[in-house]
Design an enzyme around this catalytic site. Structure first.
Site, PDB file in Angstrom:
ATOM      1  CB  CYS A   1      28.468  -0.055  70.543  1.00 12.87           C
ATOM      2  SG  CYS A   1      27.317   1.315  70.608  1.00 12.87           S
TER       3      CYS A   1
ATOM      4  CG  HIS B   1      25.828  -2.862  67.582  1.00 10.43           C
ATOM      5  ND1 HIS B   1      26.011  -3.510  68.783  1.00 10.43           N
ATOM      6  CD2 HIS B   1      25.540  -1.590  67.902  1.00 10.43           C
ATOM      7  CE1 HIS B   1      25.842  -2.675  69.783  1.00 10.43           C
ATOM      8  NE2 HIS B   1      25.557  -1.500  69.271  1.00 10.43           N
TER       9      HIS B   1
ATOM     10  CD  GLU C   1      27.142  -6.775  67.668  1.00  8.35           C
ATOM     11  OE1 GLU C   1      27.974  -6.230  66.917  1.00  8.35           O
ATOM     12  OE2 GLU C   1      26.568  -6.171  68.591  1.00  8.35           O
TER      13      GLU C   1
HETATM   14  N1  GLN Z   1      24.945   4.303  74.636  1.00  8.32           N
HETATM   15  C1  GLN Z   1      25.611   3.182  75.228  1.00  8.32           C
HETATM   16  C2  GLN Z   1      26.653   3.645  76.243  1.00  8.32           C
HETATM   17  O1  GLN Z   1      26.933   4.783  76.324  1.00  8.32           O
HETATM   18  C3  GLN Z   1      26.263   2.333  74.167  1.00  8.32           C
HETATM   19  C4  GLN Z   1      25.206   1.746  73.267  1.00  8.32           C
HETATM   20  C5  GLN Z   1      25.559   0.431  72.641  1.00  8.32           C
HETATM   21  O2  GLN Z   1      26.487  -0.288  73.031  1.00  8.32           O
HETATM   22  N2  GLN Z   1      24.764   0.056  71.673  1.00  8.32           N
HETATM   23  O3  GLN Z   1      27.165   2.832  76.960  1.00  8.32           O
END
Ligand code: GLN
Length: 195
Positions: A81, A173, A175
């Site tokens: 992410c 995610h 995890e």
């Molecule tokens: N929206 C976040 C970003 O742009 C990422 C979200 C996440 O890691 N769950 O950094």
């Protein structure tokens, strides 16, 4: 095989959950807070969180140079992410945002519309049996992948899990799903020590 140790970047975000998942697999882990902690690691996970904040902290501590050096020296890296955002080569709409650019993908921050900015979906993963329950939290969208990037899973046609040699990227995610198969893939395939 030499004992493998995997670091989890612990500046910000969901690093504890990654350590727990690796612990369930019996993998030795370390919270990486300073560049010298990268020494001797086979792989590094850059967790989810908030990519602007995480990148700022990385620059403050010198990880903006230390992580590419770690990769060039043979280390494997997995970004989930926000971690995926820090690894991308292109950030459409956020061109000024610093990044590590370790793989040729374009990643759009927060690009899943408001209605589904957080959602869950069962994903098919290349080489895996059954499906993997993906948890997406304000996920970025991978809008293009360059040459040599292997797409291991898609949601709605877009790549959500990709591999580029020793770099793995997931915009969901793993995890948080209680299913450690993507961690196992990272440990067994991506961090596999080169002969
Ligand atoms: N929206 C976040 C970003 O742009 C990422 C979200 C996440 O890691 N769950 O950094």
């Amino acid at each position: 095989m030499a004992v493998m140790r995997i670091g989890v970047l612990a500046l910000q975000g969901a690093f504890r959950e990654h350590r727990r998942a690796l612990g369930r697999l019996g993998v030795d882990t370390l919270e990486v807070r300073l560049p010298e902690h990268l020494k001797g690691l086979s792989g590094l996970i850059i967790p989810g969180g908030e990519s602007t904040t995480m990148m700022k902290l990385m620059e403050t501590y010198g990880f903006d140079r230390a992580i590419p050096d770690f990769y060039r020296a043979g280390g494997a890296v997995w970004g989930t992410c926000a971690g995926a955002i820090t690894l991308a080569s292109e950030l459409p709409g956020y061109e000024e945002q610093p990044r590590l650019a370790l793989l040729p993908v374009a990643v759009c921050r927060n690009a899943y519309g408001r209605q589904i900015d957080s959602f869950e979906a069962d994903l098919e993963v290349a080489g895996g049996e059954g499906t993997f329950h993906g948890v997406f939290i304000r996920a970025p969208r991978i809008t293009s992948v360059g040459e040599g990037v292997e797409v291991l899973s898609r949601f709605d046609g877009d790549p959500v899990l990709v591999r580029y040699g020793r770099v793995l990227v997931s915009i969901f995610h793993p995890e948080l799903s209680g299913d450690d198969r993507i961690h196992l893939l990272f440990v067994q395939e991506v961090c596999r020590p080169t002969a």
